[in-house]
Design an enzyme around this catalytic site. Structure first.
Site, short mmCIF file in Angstrom:
data_model
loop_
_atom_site.label_atom_id
_atom_site.label_comp_id
_atom_site.label_asym_id
_atom_site.label_seq_id
_atom_site.Cartn_x
_atom_site.Cartn_y
_atom_site.Cartn_z
N GLY A 51 37.34 44.60 71.31
CA GLY A 51 36.40 45.34 70.47
C GLY A 51 36.45 46.79 70.94
O GLY A 51 36.40 47.06 72.16
N ARG A 93 46.26 48.89 75.18
CA ARG A 93 46.10 48.65 73.74
C ARG A 93 46.11 50.01 73.04
O ARG A 93 45.28 50.88 73.34
CB ARG A 93 44.78 47.91 73.43
CG ARG A 93 44.74 46.50 74.03
CD ARG A 93 43.70 45.63 73.37
NE ARG A 93 44.10 45.16 72.06
CZ ARG A 93 43.26 44.54 71.21
NH1 ARG A 93 41.99 44.37 71.53
NH2 ARG A 93 43.70 44.12 70.03
N ASP A 241 38.49 50.51 64.58
CA ASP A 241 39.15 50.90 65.83
C ASP A 241 39.56 52.37 65.86
O ASP A 241 39.69 52.95 66.93
CB ASP A 241 40.37 50.01 66.07
CG ASP A 241 39.91 48.61 66.44
OD1 ASP A 241 39.55 47.85 65.52
OD2 ASP A 241 39.86 48.30 67.63
N LYS A 252 40.69 45.28 62.35
CA LYS A 252 41.40 44.01 62.50
C LYS A 252 42.22 43.63 61.26
O LYS A 252 41.76 43.82 60.13
CB LYS A 252 40.36 42.92 62.82
CG LYS A 252 40.88 41.52 63.01
CD LYS A 252 42.00 41.41 64.01
CE LYS A 252 41.66 41.96 65.37
NZ LYS A 252 42.86 42.15 66.23
O1 MRU Z 1 41.66 42.82 68.61
P1 MRU Z 1 40.19 43.02 68.74
O2 MRU Z 1 39.42 41.76 68.83
O3 MRU Z 1 39.85 43.99 69.86
O4 MRU Z 1 39.78 43.74 67.38
C1 MRU Z 1 38.45 44.12 67.21
C2 MRU Z 1 38.17 44.74 65.89
O5 MRU Z 1 39.03 44.91 65.07
C3 MRU Z 1 36.75 45.21 65.68
O6 MRU Z 1 36.39 45.11 64.34
C4 MRU Z 1 36.66 46.70 66.08
O7 MRU Z 1 37.22 46.89 67.36
C5 MRU Z 1 35.27 47.20 66.08
S1 MRU Z 1 34.30 46.54 67.39
C6 MRU Z 1 32.74 47.22 67.27
#
Ligand code: MRU
Length: 351
Positions: A51, A93, A241, A252
């Site tokens: 996240g 990441r 993100d 995502k």
């Molecule tokens: O791969 P992840 O689980 O880190 O992806 C998370 C997301 O896509 C969330 O929607 C995004 O980071 C926003 S979290 C407040």
């Protein structure tokens, strides 16, 4: 419902950094102490902590604890190591801007404090990481308060992936308005996309909403069109993100599908995020680096293989929703509407 009752992704207590291992949810609640740079890198890479805001916070504290063994070094050596450790953590990441944003903020703080002793610089950057954490809490509550006004009795709200308490300091971004609306006694339903391949919607969103007492219904990703066509969805709220200067938004994988469907069914599509997710150095979505992940995440369903051994696989972790599909951004400063090029820039000046 108090925010304290929601699960915490990252804890920093008495100088110890602890992550909730989200890969084990919802079956096991396992907290793991983080002791080395490499361990923090792996925890972020393997999505034990995930996240966008949470990996920013985890990166800031992770960088801090990686410096514990350098307190006897010279200021020069300490700072050089801080910078290289920071770059290493950022490489875990690439898509969420919050990770590099938080780490660069800690490094900048140290850079401005080079006239202090190493011990003092350590304390100064510790405070910076704590500030990032506490500021994120306030931001999430503000996002919740602004977004809550969009929720009315009888509504159905669709969300994708997990942008809840597990993805931030506390409360969430996309889920913050939902928790605030629950507190205010509103009656509504939430639909959570399961979010293949890693099932953040099923494992994390349905878990945290259900535990908090929200009326939540889990659907497979390919059921969103059906739910919309039946009039079950009145609004979509997702997290993100990275937001490019023109409003194109990385979130995502599968988020763009939902946005296209929402447009087709004339359903408002909101993105909830802290303003630190706005990246005006990235002009459009085409410039956002999309993380590609291991093919096994697609060929397997948890530990069970569901595809032939050598089949070719595409596994982007994120997609980019074009700005014209977005109704507005719910931020700590309020709801930002188009034209995004102008209004996102204005928001950046408020920081
Ligand atoms: O791969 P992840 O689980 O880190 O992806 C998370 C997301 O896509 C969330 O929607 C995004 O980071 C926003 S979290 C407040």
């Amino acid at each position: 419902m108090s925010a304290d009752k929601l699960p915490k992704a990252v804890k920093y207590e008495n100088g110890e950094l602890i992550f909730l291992d989200q890969t084990k949810l919802p079956l096991e609640l396992v907290y793991e102490k983080q002791e080395t740079l490499e361990q923090v890198y792996i925890s972020i890479k393997q999505l034990k902590v995930r996240g966008a805001p949470a990996i920013g916070i985890a990166g800031a504290f992770g960088l801090l604890i990686s410096m514990k063994n350098y307190l006897e070094k010279s200021v020069d050596e300490f700072f050089k190591t801080l910078k290289s450790n920071g770059e290493y953590l950022i490489s875990s990441r690439p898509t969420a801007v919050n990770l590099s944003w938080a780490i660069k903020r800690v490094i900048k703080k140290a850079e401005n404090s080079l006239n202090h002793t190493v011990e003092d610089i350590f304390k100064i950057i510790e405070q910076e990481a704590i500030d990032i954490y506490n500021e994120d809490k306030n931001i999430c509550h503000n996002i919740g308060n602004y977004g809550e006004k969009l929720i009315f009795d009888g509504m159905g709200i669709l969300t994708h992936c997990n942008a809840g308490a597990l993805a931030v300091s506390e409360l969430g971004t996309a889920l913050a308005p939902i928790y605030k609306a629950l507190d205010n006694g509103k009656k509504f339903r939430v639909y959570a996309d399961e979010t293949r391949p890693l099932l953040q919607g099923a494992r994390l969103t349905s878990y945290e909403l259900y535990s908090a007492g929200v009326d939540v219904t889990l659907i497979c990703d390919n059921m969103a069109a059906y739910a919309m066509s039946k009039g079950l969805i009145n609004m979509v709220i997702v997290g993100c993100d990275r937001v490019a200067a023109n409003g194109d938004t990385a979130n995502k994988i599968g988020t763009m599908n939902v946005a296209i469907l929402a447009k087709h069914f004339n359903i408002p599509f909101y993105v909830a995020c802290p303003s630190s997710t706005f990246d005006n150095m990235t002009l459009t979505g085409k410039d956002i680096v999309i993380e590609e992940r291991d093919k096994k995440e697609v060929t397997h369903f948890s530990s069970c293989q569901t595809a032939p051994d050598d089949v070719k696989v595409l596994n982007p972790a994120f997609d980019v929703t074009p700005n014209e599909l977005i109704t507005g951004f719910i931020t700590e400063y309020g709801i930002i509407k188009p034209p995004f090029v102008i209004n996102l820039e204005k928001t950046l000046h408020k920081r």
